[in-house]
Design a protein around this motif. Structure first.
Motif, PDB file in Angstrom:
ATOM      1  N   MET A   1      -1.673  -4.769   4.967  1.00 56.91           N
ATOM      2  CA  MET A   1      -2.958  -4.793   5.640  1.00 56.91           C
ATOM      3  C   MET A   1      -4.080  -4.804   4.607  1.00 56.91           C
ATOM      4  SD  MET A   1      -4.573  -1.998   8.242  1.00 56.91           S
ATOM      5  CE  MET A   1      -5.596  -1.068   7.145  1.00 56.91           C
ATOM      6  N   THR A   2      -3.938  -3.934   3.631  1.00 58.60           N
ATOM      7  CA  THR A   2      -5.017  -3.813   2.661  1.00 58.60           C
ATOM      8  C   THR A   2      -5.121  -5.052   1.794  1.00 58.60           C
ATOM      9  OG1 THR A   2      -4.240  -1.539   2.593  1.00 58.60           O
ATOM     10  CG2 THR A   2      -6.080  -2.085   1.200  1.00 58.60           C
ATOM     11  N   LEU A   3      -3.985  -5.676   1.532  1.00 59.99           N
ATOM     12  CA  LEU A   3      -4.003  -6.919   0.746  1.00 59.99           C
ATOM     13  C   LEU A   3      -4.817  -7.993   1.465  1.00 59.99           C
ATOM     14  CD1 LEU A   3      -1.036  -8.446  -1.137  1.00 59.99           C
ATOM     15  CD2 LEU A   3      -2.271  -9.883   0.430  1.00 59.99           C
ATOM     16  N   SER A   4      -4.620  -8.072   2.774  1.00 56.53           N
ATOM     17  CA  SER A   4      -5.262  -9.166   3.503  1.00 56.53           C
ATOM     18  C   SER A   4      -6.753  -8.945   3.711  1.00 56.53           C
ATOM     19  CB  SER A   4      -4.566  -9.384   4.848  1.00 56.53           C
ATOM     20  OG  SER A   4      -4.630  -8.210   5.601  1.00 56.53           O
ATOM     21  N   PHE A  15      -2.969  -4.508  -4.716  1.00 57.57           N
ATOM     22  CA  PHE A  15      -2.078  -4.412  -3.560  1.00 57.57           C
ATOM     23  C   PHE A  15      -0.977  -5.469  -3.618  1.00 57.57           C
ATOM     24  CE2 PHE A  15      -5.949  -2.272  -2.174  1.00 57.57           C
ATOM     25  CZ  PHE A  15      -5.392  -1.044  -1.870  1.00 57.57           C
ATOM     26  N   VAL A  19       3.044  -4.693  -3.306  1.00 53.59           N
ATOM     27  CA  VAL A  19       4.037  -5.432  -2.521  1.00 53.59           C
ATOM     28  C   VAL A  19       5.239  -5.770  -3.409  1.00 53.59           C
ATOM     29  CG1 VAL A  19       4.493  -7.598  -1.316  1.00 53.59           C
ATOM     30  CG2 VAL A  19       2.390  -6.368  -0.877  1.00 53.59           C
ATOM     31  N   SER A  22       7.268  -2.700  -3.864  1.00 52.45           N
ATOM     32  CA  SER A  22       8.068  -2.448  -2.658  1.00 52.45           C
ATOM     33  C   SER A  22       9.292  -3.340  -2.651  1.00 52.45           C
ATOM     34  CB  SER A  22       7.249  -2.728  -1.398  1.00 52.45           C
ATOM     35  OG  SER A  22       6.112  -1.941  -1.371  1.00 52.45           O
ATOM     36  N   VAL A 120      14.078  -4.065   6.810  1.00 51.08           N
ATOM     37  CA  VAL A 120      12.940  -4.110   5.911  1.00 51.08           C
ATOM     38  C   VAL A 120      12.985  -5.370   5.067  1.00 51.08           C
ATOM     39  CG1 VAL A 120      11.576  -2.738   4.339  1.00 51.08           C
ATOM     40  CG2 VAL A 120      13.212  -1.631   5.814  1.00 51.08           C
ATOM     41  N   LEU A 123      11.530  -8.069   7.076  1.00 46.21           N
ATOM     42  CA  LEU A 123      10.067  -7.972   7.123  1.00 46.21           C
ATOM     43  C   LEU A 123       9.456  -8.417   5.803  1.00 46.21           C
ATOM     44  CD1 LEU A 123       7.375  -7.034   8.249  1.00 46.21           C
ATOM     45  CD2 LEU A 123       7.939  -4.740   7.502  1.00 46.21           C
ATOM     46  N   ALA A 127       8.389 -12.367   6.170  1.00 44.64           N
ATOM     47  CA  ALA A 127       7.011 -12.344   6.667  1.00 44.64           C
ATOM     48  C   ALA A 127       6.018 -12.021   5.574  1.00 44.64           C
ATOM     49  CB  ALA A 127       6.894 -11.320   7.787  1.00 44.64           C
TER      50      ALA A 127
ATOM     51  N   LEU B  93      -3.213 -10.480   9.133  1.00 44.92           N
ATOM     52  CA  LEU B  93      -3.000  -9.163   9.737  1.00 44.92           C
ATOM     53  C   LEU B  93      -2.120  -9.265  10.970  1.00 44.92           C
ATOM     54  CD1 LEU B  93      -6.496  -7.457   9.548  1.00 44.92           C
ATOM     55  CD2 LEU B  93      -4.404  -6.635   8.528  1.00 44.92           C
ATOM     56  N   VAL B  96       1.649 -10.274  10.037  1.00 41.76           N
ATOM     57  CA  VAL B  96       2.458  -9.206   9.453  1.00 41.76           C
ATOM     58  C   VAL B  96       2.625  -8.043  10.433  1.00 41.76           C
ATOM     59  CG1 VAL B  96       2.596  -7.544   7.576  1.00 41.76           C
ATOM     60  CG2 VAL B  96       1.837  -9.862   7.117  1.00 41.76           C
ATOM     61  N   ILE B  99       5.125  -9.124  13.308  1.00 38.90           N
ATOM     62  CA  ILE B  99       6.529  -9.190  12.900  1.00 38.90           C
ATOM     63  C   ILE B  99       7.035  -7.803  12.524  1.00 38.90           C
ATOM     64  CG2 ILE B  99       8.091 -10.119  11.153  1.00 38.90           C
ATOM     65  CD1 ILE B  99       6.497 -12.654  11.155  1.00 38.90           C
ATOM     66  N   SER B 100       6.213  -7.018  11.860  1.00 33.90           N
ATOM     67  CA  SER B 100       6.673  -5.684  11.475  1.00 33.90           C
ATOM     68  C   SER B 100       6.908  -4.804  12.697  1.00 33.90           C
ATOM     69  CB  SER B 100       5.675  -5.019  10.539  1.00 33.90           C
ATOM     70  OG  SER B 100       4.466  -4.793  11.204  1.00 33.90           O
ATOM     71  N   PHE B 123       9.963   2.841   3.760  1.00 34.68           N
ATOM     72  CA  PHE B 123       9.679   1.584   3.057  1.00 34.68           C
ATOM     73  C   PHE B 123       8.910   0.639   3.966  1.00 34.68           C
ATOM     74  CE2 PHE B 123      13.033   2.101  -0.282  1.00 34.68           C
ATOM     75  CZ  PHE B 123      12.215   1.796  -1.350  1.00 34.68           C
ATOM     76  N   ASN B 124       9.387   0.573   5.202  1.00 35.15           N
ATOM     77  CA  ASN B 124       8.766  -0.323   6.168  1.00 35.15           C
ATOM     78  C   ASN B 124       7.281   0.008   6.345  1.00 35.15           C
ATOM     79  OD1 ASN B 124       8.255  -2.066   8.213  1.00 35.15           O
ATOM     80  ND2 ASN B 124       9.962  -1.461   9.489  1.00 35.15           N
ATOM     81  N   PHE B 126       5.315   1.772   4.334  1.00 34.82           N
ATOM     82  CA  PHE B 126       4.574   1.569   3.090  1.00 34.82           C
ATOM     83  C   PHE B 126       4.234   0.096   2.909  1.00 34.82           C
ATOM     84  CE2 PHE B 126       4.694   0.748  -1.533  1.00 34.82           C
ATOM     85  CZ  PHE B 126       3.580   1.482  -1.884  1.00 34.82           C
ATOM     86  N   LEU B 127       5.214  -0.738   3.145  1.00 36.46           N
ATOM     87  CA  LEU B 127       5.025  -2.171   2.974  1.00 36.46           C
ATOM     88  C   LEU B 127       3.996  -2.705   3.965  1.00 36.46           C
ATOM     89  CD1 LEU B 127       6.010  -4.787   1.673  1.00 36.46           C
ATOM     90  CD2 LEU B 127       7.682  -4.915   3.475  1.00 36.46           C
ATOM     91  N   ARG B 128       4.099  -2.251   5.204  1.00 33.05           N
ATOM     92  CA  ARG B 128       3.177  -2.737   6.221  1.00 33.05           C
ATOM     93  C   ARG B 128       1.750  -2.352   5.855  1.00 33.05           C
ATOM     94  NH1 ARG B 128       5.386  -1.315  11.643  1.00 33.05           N
ATOM     95  NH2 ARG B 128       4.543   0.730  11.282  1.00 33.05           N
ATOM     96  N   GLY B 129       1.590  -1.160   5.265  1.00 29.51           N
ATOM     97  CA  GLY B 129       0.257  -0.733   4.864  1.00 29.51           C
ATOM     98  C   GLY B 129      -0.297  -1.578   3.745  1.00 29.51           C
ATOM     99  N   ARG B 130       0.578  -1.952   2.818  1.00 30.25           N
ATOM    100  CA  ARG B 130       0.064  -2.761   1.705  1.00 30.25           C
ATOM    101  C   ARG B 130      -0.358  -4.108   2.210  1.00 30.25           C
ATOM    102  NH1 ARG B 130      -2.066   0.392  -0.516  1.00 30.25           N
ATOM    103  NH2 ARG B 130      -1.452   1.669   1.183  1.00 30.25           N
TER     104      ARG B 130
END
Lengths: 150, 130
Positions: A1-4, A15, A19, A22, A120, A123, A127, B93, B96, B99-100, B123-124, B126-130
């Motif tokens: 989210m923050t990246l976008s 960010f 990723v 991660s 994960v 995802l 995505a 936004l 992602v 799909i998440s 992990f899921n 954390f990744l979604r937040g990034r």
């Protein structure tokens, strides 16, 4: 989210690296397996290659424009201050996006990246990372496509 | 190099980090009940879905932005922290986040018997937040 929603290239880069972190941690999640650790290392090297080129591209933008704001970098008036003989900038940024598997020939690491836990991994690699590469290209399209154009 | 922190830093910090603070609290308070933890995090995610972001876009589809702290070097802005919302951001936004969400719902059942499901979901998130 923050990246976008990052408003500046440096913020986006931070960010972007998270990723990548991660991705590396995820692929090596089951580190007891030899294949998982090897795949993690491969992903790490490939993403770092792209990240370094992305970072050099950011430094070039900073050097020539003195600003990392995405809106200003994409502004035709500001982007015109980029030297016309700077196709390397576009190449560096595109290579950075390439590392996120947005382009063909980088897909070699994709099967290995599936060593991580299935949900994960789905995802991250179907995505987030691929979309992030395309997102980066779309975000910087104006500045990388027309450097020095007046 | 000087730093000026404007009032909008509060908005930037809250929108960026509040979801993660919520995740951390849920993880800590429900660490003994993984299923409850997953369900609560799903609920929290739904409450913070990016739908309201549409209201930040004006009719022309131009970017809506807010600058927060600025790093000023020799009298000019060198770098500002903040957010930038335009059609590309919102598309990313939605992609992602959508799909998440599906992956999260799917993984709750698919990986229910896995020993490390809690860590995988972390992990899921954390990744979604990034």
């Amino acid at each position: 989210m923050t990246l976008s929603i990052s408003s500046a290239l440096l913020q986006l880069y931070v960010f972007w690296e998270l990723v990548g972190l991660s991705s590396y941690l995820l692929i090596g999640f089951w580190y007891e397996r030899f294949s998982a650790t090897e795949a993690g290392k491969k992903a790490f090297v490939m993403t770092r290659l792209g990240d370094v080129s992305f970072f050099i591209g950011i430094l070039l933008v900073l050097l020539h424009l003195g600003n990392l704001e995405i809106l200003e970098v994409n502004s035709p008036v500001i982007a015109a201050r980029l030297p016309s003989g700077i196709p390397t900038l576009a190449a560096l940024l595109i290579f950075g996006a390439w590392s996120a598997k947005a382009h063909s020939s980088a897909h070699d690491m994709a099967p290995d990246a599936m060593e991580g836990p299935t949900p994960v991994s789905a995802l991250l690699h179907s995505a987030t990372m691929v979309a992030a590469g395309v997102f980066l290209l779309a975000r910087l399209f104006h500045s990388s496509a027309n450097p020095g154009r007046r | 190099m000087n730093l000026w922190f404007q009032d909008a830093i509060l908005i930037g910090a809250l929108t960026t980090w509040l979801p993660f603070i919520a995740f951390l609290l849920i993880l800590l308070l429900t660490r003994d009940d993984h299923r409850l933890s997953g369900e609560l995090r799903l609920q929290r995610w739904r409450d913070h879905s990016p739908g309201p972001s549409f209201s930040w876009l004006d009719n022309g589809g131009r970017a809506s932005r807010s600058t927060t702290p600025r790093v000023v070097h020799r009298g000019r802005d060198l770098y500002t922290f903040g957010y930038l919302l335009d059609s590309v951001s919102v598309l990313m936004l939605l992609l992602v986040a959508g799909i998440s969400f599906l992956v999260q719902v799917y993984s709750l059942g698919y990986m229910a018997g896995i020993r490390d499901i809690h860590a995988i979901l972390r992990f899921n998130h954390f990744l979604r937040g990034r």
